[in-house]
Design a protein around this motif. Structure first.
Motif, mmCIF file in Angstrom:
data_model
loop_
_atom_site.group_PDB
_atom_site.id
_atom_site.type_symbol
_atom_site.label_atom_id
_atom_site.label_comp_id
_atom_site.label_asym_id
_atom_site.label_seq_id
_atom_site.Cartn_x
_atom_site.Cartn_y
_atom_site.Cartn_z
ATOM 1 N N LEU A 46 0.846 -1.184 0.000
ATOM 2 C CA LEU A 46 0.000 0.000 0.000
ATOM 3 C C LEU A 46 0.882 1.235 0.000
ATOM 4 C CD1 LEU A 46 -2.774 -1.182 2.439
ATOM 5 C CD2 LEU A 46 -3.131 -0.300 0.134
ATOM 6 N N GLY A 47 0.745 2.043 -1.065
ATOM 7 C CA GLY A 47 1.517 3.279 -1.136
ATOM 8 C C GLY A 47 0.636 4.466 -0.825
ATOM 9 N N CYS A 48 -0.261 4.768 -1.750
ATOM 10 C CA CYS A 48 -1.042 6.004 -1.637
ATOM 11 C C CYS A 48 -2.414 5.789 -1.011
ATOM 12 C CB CYS A 48 -1.231 6.604 -3.021
ATOM 13 S SG CYS A 48 -2.274 5.582 -4.084
ATOM 14 N N GLU A 49 -2.946 4.586 -1.127
ATOM 15 C CA GLU A 49 -4.310 4.259 -0.660
ATOM 16 C C GLU A 49 -5.391 5.122 -1.288
ATOM 17 O OE1 GLU A 49 -4.757 2.391 3.402
ATOM 18 O OE2 GLU A 49 -3.129 3.799 3.798
ATOM 19 N N GLY A 51 -5.559 5.069 -5.104
ATOM 20 C CA GLY A 51 -5.698 4.692 -6.514
ATOM 21 C C GLY A 51 -4.637 5.201 -7.463
ATOM 22 N N VAL A 52 -3.643 5.919 -6.955
ATOM 23 C CA VAL A 52 -2.717 6.589 -7.867
ATOM 24 C C VAL A 52 -1.442 5.779 -8.145
ATOM 25 C CG1 VAL A 52 -1.293 8.648 -8.192
ATOM 26 C CG2 VAL A 52 -3.601 8.855 -7.268
ATOM 27 N N CYS A 53 -0.896 5.079 -7.132
ATOM 28 C CA CYS A 53 0.472 4.557 -7.284
ATOM 29 C C CYS A 53 0.548 3.151 -7.877
ATOM 30 C CB CYS A 53 1.188 4.579 -5.943
ATOM 31 S SG CYS A 53 0.614 3.307 -4.777
ATOM 32 N N GLY A 54 -0.499 2.355 -7.729
ATOM 33 C CA GLY A 54 -0.506 1.016 -8.326
ATOM 34 C C GLY A 54 0.173 -0.068 -7.503
ATOM 35 N N ALA A 55 0.748 0.268 -6.337
ATOM 36 C CA ALA A 55 1.478 -0.732 -5.551
ATOM 37 C C ALA A 55 0.568 -1.879 -5.100
ATOM 38 C CB ALA A 55 2.116 -0.075 -4.327
ATOM 39 N N CYS A 56 -0.725 -1.608 -4.973
ATOM 40 C CA CYS A 56 -1.668 -2.581 -4.414
ATOM 41 C C CYS A 56 -2.349 -3.439 -5.477
ATOM 42 C CB CYS A 56 -2.750 -1.822 -3.644
ATOM 43 S SG CYS A 56 -3.743 -0.786 -4.741
ATOM 44 N N ARG A 66 -7.038 -1.968 -8.550
ATOM 45 C CA ARG A 66 -6.452 -1.386 -7.349
ATOM 46 C C ARG A 66 -7.109 -2.021 -6.131
ATOM 47 N NH1 ARG A 66 -2.877 1.042 -10.586
ATOM 48 N NH2 ARG A 66 -3.103 3.301 -10.796
ATOM 49 N N CYS A 68 -6.769 -1.151 -3.179
ATOM 50 C CA CYS A 68 -7.124 -0.111 -2.205
ATOM 51 C C CYS A 68 -8.440 0.558 -2.557
ATOM 52 C CB CYS A 68 -6.012 0.941 -2.098
ATOM 53 S SG CYS A 68 -5.845 2.006 -3.546
HETATM 54 S S1 FES Z 1 -2.076 1.954 -2.692
HETATM 55 FE FE1 FES Z 1 -1.621 3.321 -4.310
HETATM 56 S S2 FES Z 1 -3.010 2.621 -5.828
HETATM 57 FE FE2 FES Z 1 -3.593 1.434 -4.134
#
Ligand code: FES
Ligand SMILES: Cc1cc2nc3c(=O)[nH]c(=O)nc-3n(C[C@H](O)[C@H](O)[C@H](O)COP(=O)(O)OP(=O)(O)OC[C@H]3O[C@@H](n4cnc5c(N)ncnc54)[C@H](O)[C@@H]3O)c2cc1C
Ligand code: FES
Lengths: 171, 292
Positions: A46-49, A51-56, A66, A68
């Motif tokens: 989880l990066g941004c929580e 929808g922006v970073c894509g880590a999830c 996503r 998150c």
């Molecule tokens: S945590 Fe960044 S897109 Fe879901």
């Protein structure tokens, strides 16, 4: 103080990496937190929580989403695949995972599960991408280390390897 | 970064869904793909006591040719489904071409046609497409069904003609036939970002090569997407090869009342970008009408 959430819990049934799970969850629990906390699958980051970073990124019924931005209750009766579910039965790396290792597609590794899952979905739908299509497909994931070139190379290599495997298969 | 608690409802059909929305009042909100709503909940820009999930409403999904002149797209149809649809590509090319501009493929796998329209972001692509093609939106509430022309649907930034207990069920896109051209152009700093400014053009030529139908849409340049109706009217009946694309861009973006100014761009800058997008889209649409 009473936990405001406990009044409202819902039983869900989700298949995660091939294993059936039945859990009682609060509606506001995101799929990402469900995977990390309830399932102990901490590969989903989880990066941004928002929808922006894509880590999830995970696969929900085969499509990259996503985690998150999905509530666990919305995944009721669905099939989820996380980065942990991409390896072969003996833990060998998938084509995409191996290509990331081979071509320096990661440094710190924080973004890597999201990239690997996204690229797996992308190549499944688009097995012979152009370089431009690869770059476009990667826009939904952020990486703060690699400068992206290693990732682009890894996807190119994964696509070409998979392509060769198909053409070299039995006629 | 966690949404506030809410009660979750997963109704089985649209009548049950609007019944719940009516009963629960302004404490309730519909959730479709969640790609706009969940970020707002996570950032606590919004919170609702009840979320009514539309995921079980199969009647809201699908892409169907309805008669000769219309394609119906269910409000719950994902943007990814639109992108994969041969029917959408053939019959509503402008919608198909707008789709890849929406976020990233991981967003489009969840985000829906109805969600994009109901969320009504001023820089979103689908509201501009619906407005440009003169689409008709189908809505359902406990009071019954009604049809809302796209031109009446967008009432302001993030606000629409829909009542709190009203759902979009589908959109009827007119199929433009004959020698037509369609184009969408937008400028964003990074691929997948909302546009700083964008434009849509749809046009049709008659047998003599004159314009007999023409629509120019602008997005990101005001609280809602708008049509450049004066410019369209001036172009009708003309030979598109004689028109100056840059001049059309300038004319279409002239006199816009409330162009946003923020750290992504000042109002005069956005207006110039908008004019350039109109000119580009115009040229591409004319080329398509002439050469297919
Ligand atoms: S945590 Fe960044 S897109 Fe879901
Ligand atoms: C990283 C990122 C980038 C994005 N980039 C873009 C972009 O470039 N362009 C763009 O247009 N969008 C973009 N989006 C938003 C995305 O397109 C959303 O999918 C869309 O705006 C909302 O659709 P949804 O189905 O997800 O709706 P939700 O988020 O579920 O709902 C949004 C709103 O619409 C209402 N709603 C949903 N369905 C209905 C219905 N059937 N009837 C009545 N009301 C309804 C909800 O109540 C809510 O108020 C982006 C999102 C993210 C996270
Ligand atoms: S490898 Fe560190 S963020 Fe991508």
């Amino acid at each position: 103080m009473a936990d405001v959430d406990t009044v409202d819990t819902i039983e869900i049934h989700v298949r995660v990496n091939g294993t059936s799970r039945r859990e009682t969850v609060r509606p506001r629990l995101t799929l990402a937190d469900f995977l990390r906390v309830n399932c102990g699958l901490t590969g989903t980051h989880l990066g941004c929580e928002h929808g922006v970073c894509g880590a999830c990124t995970v696969l929900l019924d085969g499509e990259a989403v996503r985690a998150c931005l999905v509530f666990a209750v919305q995944a009721n009766d669905a099939e989820v695949t996380t980065v942990e579910g991409l390896t072969g039965p003996d833990g060998q790396l998938s084509t995409v995972q191996a290509a990331f290792r081979e071509h320096h597609g990661l440094q710190c590794g924080f973004c890597t599960p999201g990239f690997v899952v996204s690229v797996t979905a992308f190549l499944a739908e688009n097995p012979k991408p152009t370089d431009e299509e690869i770059r476009e497909a990667l826009t939904g994931n952020l990486c703060r280390c690699t400068g992206y070139q290693g990732i682009v190379n890894a996807v190119r290599a994964a696509a070409d390897t998979a392509g060769t495997a198909v053409t070299e298969g039995p006629a | 970064m966690k949404p506030a608690p809410f009660t979750y409802h997963a109704p089985v059909d649209a009548d049950e869904a609007v019944g719940l929305l009516a009963e629960l009042g302004d404490e309730a909100k519909a959730i479709a793909g969640g790609q706009s709503l969940v970020p707002m909940l996570a950032l606590r820009l919004a919170s609702f006591g009840h979320l009514v999930d539309l995921r079980r409403l199969d009647e809201l999904r699908g892409i169907e040719r309805r008669g000769d002149d219309t394609v119906w797209i269910g409000a719950g149809t994902t943007q990814a489904t639109v992108q994969r649809s041969d029917e959408a590509r053939a019959a509503v090319p402008l919608l198909a071409r707008a789709t890849p501009f929406i976020g990233h493929f991981q967003i489009r796998s969840r985000g829906t046609v109805g969600g994009s329209l109901a969320h009504a972001d001023s820089a979103a692509e689908y509201p501009a497409v619906a407005l440009t093609l003169d689409a008709e939106l189908e809505a359902l509430s406990p009071r019954g069904r009604r049809t809302i022309p796209a031109a009446r649907f967008l009432t302001g930034m993030w606000s629409t003609e829909l009542a709190d207990d009203e759902l979009l069920t589908g959109v009827n896109f007119p199929v433009w036939k004959g020698r037509c051209g369609f184009a969408i152009e937008e400028f964003a700093r990074r691929s997948g970002d909302f546009a700083i400014a964008g434009a849509t053009v749809a046009l049709r030529m008659d047998g003599d090569g004159h314009l007999d139908r023409c629509a120019i849409g602008l997005f990101g340049l005001g609280p809602t997407a708008v049509r450049a109706r004066d410019t369209e009217a001036a172009l009708l009946g003309s030979d598109p090869l004689e028109a100056d694309a840059e001049e059309i861009g300038r004319s279409a973006t002239e006199g816009l009342g409330s162009v946003p100014s923020d750290l992504h761009g000042s109002a005069p800058y956005r207006t110039r970008v908008g004019a350039a997008m109109v000119a580009r889209a115009w040229r591409r649409a004319v080329q398509e009408a002439l050469h297919g």
